[in-house]
Enzyme design. Structure first.
Site, PDB file in Angstrom:
ATOM      1  N   ASP A  42      -0.653  -5.203   9.849  1.00 41.03           N
ATOM      2  CA  ASP A  42      -1.604  -4.215   9.352  1.00 41.03           C
ATOM      3  C   ASP A  42      -2.838  -4.997   8.892  1.00 41.03           C
ATOM      4  O   ASP A  42      -2.775  -5.750   7.924  1.00 41.03           O
ATOM      5  CB  ASP A  42      -0.964  -3.453   8.183  1.00 41.03           C
ATOM      6  CG  ASP A  42      -1.910  -2.426   7.590  1.00 41.03           C
ATOM      7  OD1 ASP A  42      -3.041  -2.286   8.093  1.00 41.03           O
ATOM      8  OD2 ASP A  42      -1.521  -1.755   6.610  1.00 41.03           O
ATOM      9  N   TRP A  72       0.864  -1.177   0.000  1.00 40.67           N
ATOM     10  CA  TRP A  72       0.000   0.000   0.000  1.00 40.67           C
ATOM     11  C   TRP A  72       0.901   1.228   0.000  1.00 40.67           C
ATOM     12  O   TRP A  72       1.861   1.304   0.772  1.00 40.67           O
ATOM     13  CB  TRP A  72      -0.854  -0.038   1.270  1.00 40.67           C
ATOM     14  CG  TRP A  72      -1.791   1.094   1.460  1.00 40.67           C
ATOM     15  CD1 TRP A  72      -2.672   1.600   0.551  1.00 40.67           C
ATOM     16  CD2 TRP A  72      -1.955   1.861   2.660  1.00 40.67           C
ATOM     17  NE1 TRP A  72      -3.383   2.622   1.118  1.00 40.67           N
ATOM     18  CE2 TRP A  72      -2.963   2.805   2.411  1.00 40.67           C
ATOM     19  CE3 TRP A  72      -1.370   1.841   3.924  1.00 40.67           C
ATOM     20  CZ2 TRP A  72      -3.393   3.718   3.363  1.00 40.67           C
ATOM     21  CZ3 TRP A  72      -1.791   2.743   4.868  1.00 40.67           C
ATOM     22  CH2 TRP A  72      -2.792   3.671   4.587  1.00 40.67           C
ATOM     23  N   LYS A 109     -13.109  -0.636   5.970  1.00 45.53           N
ATOM     24  CA  LYS A 109     -13.681  -1.434   4.878  1.00 45.53           C
ATOM     25  C   LYS A 109     -14.728  -2.408   5.407  1.00 45.53           C
ATOM     26  O   LYS A 109     -15.794  -2.541   4.832  1.00 45.53           O
ATOM     27  CB  LYS A 109     -12.597  -2.238   4.155  1.00 45.53           C
ATOM     28  CG  LYS A 109     -11.242  -1.588   4.130  1.00 45.53           C
ATOM     29  CD  LYS A 109     -11.030  -0.729   2.930  1.00 45.53           C
ATOM     30  CE  LYS A 109      -9.683  -0.023   3.055  1.00 45.53           C
ATOM     31  NZ  LYS A 109      -9.344   0.778   1.918  1.00 45.53           N
TER      32      LYS A 109
HETATM   33  C1  LIG Z   1      -2.915  -2.229   3.510  1.00 45.24           C
HETATM   34  C2  LIG Z   1      -3.666  -1.079   4.061  1.00 45.24           C
HETATM   35  N1  LIG Z   1      -3.387  -0.657   5.299  1.00 45.24           N
HETATM   36  C3  LIG Z   1      -4.030   0.357   5.863  1.00 45.24           C
HETATM   37  C4  LIG Z   1      -5.006   1.029   5.181  1.00 45.24           C
HETATM   38  C5  LIG Z   1      -5.618   2.165   5.928  1.00 45.24           C
HETATM   39  O1  LIG Z   1      -6.913   2.415   5.747  1.00 45.24           O
HETATM   40  P1  LIG Z   1      -7.733   3.351   6.733  1.00 45.24           P
HETATM   41  O2  LIG Z   1      -6.806   4.341   7.312  1.00 45.24           O
HETATM   42  O3  LIG Z   1      -8.752   3.966   5.864  1.00 45.24           O
HETATM   43  O4  LIG Z   1      -8.297   2.434   7.751  1.00 45.24           O
HETATM   44  C6  LIG Z   1      -5.321   0.660   3.866  1.00 45.24           C
HETATM   45  C7  LIG Z   1      -6.325   1.400   3.095  1.00 45.24           C
HETATM   46  O5  LIG Z   1      -6.462   1.324   1.917  1.00 45.24           O
HETATM   47  C8  LIG Z   1      -4.641  -0.436   3.303  1.00 45.24           C
HETATM   48  O6  LIG Z   1      -4.897  -0.865   2.079  1.00 45.24           O
END
Ligand SMILES: Cc1ncc(COP(=O)(O)O)c(C=O)c1O
Length: 410
Positions: free
Chosen positions: A215, A134, A251
């Protein structure tokens, strides 16, 4: 002259920049496959029915208020979130080896975790992120002050995890390095290690005394089952690792903009967990002062009520099954069109994304010529596909692949 007049121009964000370009595009048949957000069969954001129910319960509660939450967030949410990720029968939870604080979704939880490691572990360690990953990982850990390097993850010619090289990266990294591991539904490749491979990864990490930082942004999206998708975290926990886990509810509860997440630290004993947890709270106090209340209240209602919890699990099945159907349908269309190449990796991959194998040039043509928006590394959010746009998307993939083939024969 402004003090900031000579700042360099910031390039558009690799994901959000493309989503904005799609918004600005007036072409009627445009398709947005850039952003990792679930869309229903009509291409619309989906408010989970169980979330609507919880909102009603919340707003009809006369005791409700908008006061600040405590430093660690809403306790009834953080304790339930810990059960979701570590399992309600977790030995480590029973032994109070885990301390959980609320975070600003996944990203904020990662950042507080990164600051904690900088302050309380070793700021001279390198943070290893997967290649690819990411796009925000590098900057989040860089911003906390760390040197960031990559571990090999992907074999782009075979479109599979490059497992031997992954293991070599673990072996080659200096002892005690921090490894950022995607708990499930790896972004962007949609490819996770098998259970056997996770065991080997864990053994190798243990031998090098590396520190895992999980993560978990897609729990429930890989297999539709929360427990399955927490497999790796629970395996590492059972092996006695100390670790951090950043858990996002963006999500899987569809609470993207409410910024709901949790940061957990697992330590060898309850005393160290509490000491570390107090540091996490202090860091969070300094960074956000107080975590957002609304999403936490909604999630707390859902996670602490058996009936609503079951309903949420059903929602996860609905979302993950629709994505699976779209994967199958896309491959079928490409086979029908006799698009050159093997496209079965799209159904082998899991979670929200498919790493299609389209290169930067092909992805750019998809955007600029055909108004189909994906990230430049060929990643599509499969959740953006539906019955109405899938034929068009398949025909555009077909065209860019054929045109590249034709050029390679010139
Ligand atoms: C691998 C990964 N980690 C963390 C996130 C963080 O998302 P959020 O801050 O919206 O919870 C994302 C969002 O796309 C992700 O794909």
């Amino acid at each position: 002259m402004s003090l900031f007049a000579n700042l360099p121009e910031v390039p558009p964000d690799p994901i959000l920049g493309i989503a904005s370009a799609c918004k600005a595009d007036s072409f009627e048949g445009k398709v947005d496959l850039s952003i990792g957000a679930y869309r229903d069969e009509n291409g619309k954001p989906w408010i989970l029915p169980v979330v609507s129910k919880a909102e009603k319960i919340l707003t009809s509660n006369p005791e409700r208020n908008h006061e600040y939450l405590p430093m660690g967030g809403l306790p009834s949410f953080t304790s339930a979130a810990a059960r979701i990720i570590f399992g309600s029968d977790s030995k480590e939870l029973k032994n109070k080896q885990i301390y959980s604080i609320q975070g600003l979704s996944g990203t904020g939880s990662l950042f507080v975790g990164a600051c904690f490691l900088y302050e309380c572990y070793d700021r001279n360690k390198t943070i290893y992120i997967s290649d690819p990953t990411w796009t925000n990982h590098r900057s989040v850990f860089g911003l906390a002050g760390f040197k960031v390097d990559v571990y090999t993850y992907w074999d782009s010619s075979l479109k599979t995890i490059s497992f031997e090289k992954y293991i070599s990266s673990i072996r080659d990294a200096p002892e005690g390095s921090v490894f950022i591991l995607h708990a499930c539904a790896h972004n962007p490749t949609g490819s996770d290690p098998t259970k056997e491979q996770w065991q080997i990864i864990a053994n190798e990490m243990k031998a090098k005394k590396h520190f895992p930082f999980f993560d978990s942004a897609y729990q429930g999206f890989a297999t539709g089952d929360l427990d399955n998708d927490a497999y790796a975290i629970r395996l590492f926990a059972s092996m006695g690792f100390e670790m951090l886990v950043a858990q996002s509810f963006a999500k899987n509860m569809g609470l993207y903009g409410e910024r709901l997440g949790c940061l957990h630290i697992l330590c060898k004993d309850s005393n160290s967990a509490t000491r570390s947890g107090k540091f996490l709270e202090k860091m969070s106090r300094n960074i956000v002062s107080s975590a957002p209340r609304y999403g936490a209240e909604i999630a707390s209602i859902i996670l602490n009520n058996d009936e609503l919890l079951q309903e949420w699990k059903q929602c996860l099945v609905i979302m993950s099954s629709r994505i699976l159907e779209m994967r199958k349908a896309l491959v079928e269309k490409l086979v029908e069109l006799k698009t050159p190449g093997d496209w079965t990796h799209i159904t082998r991959q899991i979670g929200m994304f498919s790493f299609t194998g389209l290169n930067t040039e092909q992805s750019t043509t998809m955007i600029e010529k055909y108004h189909v928006y994906l990230t430049k590394n060929g990643r599509i959010s499969v959740a953006g596909l539906n019955e109405k746009n899938i034929g068009y998307v398949a025909s555009c993939i077909d065209k860019v692949v054929r045109s590249a083939e034709a050029q390679s024969h010139l």
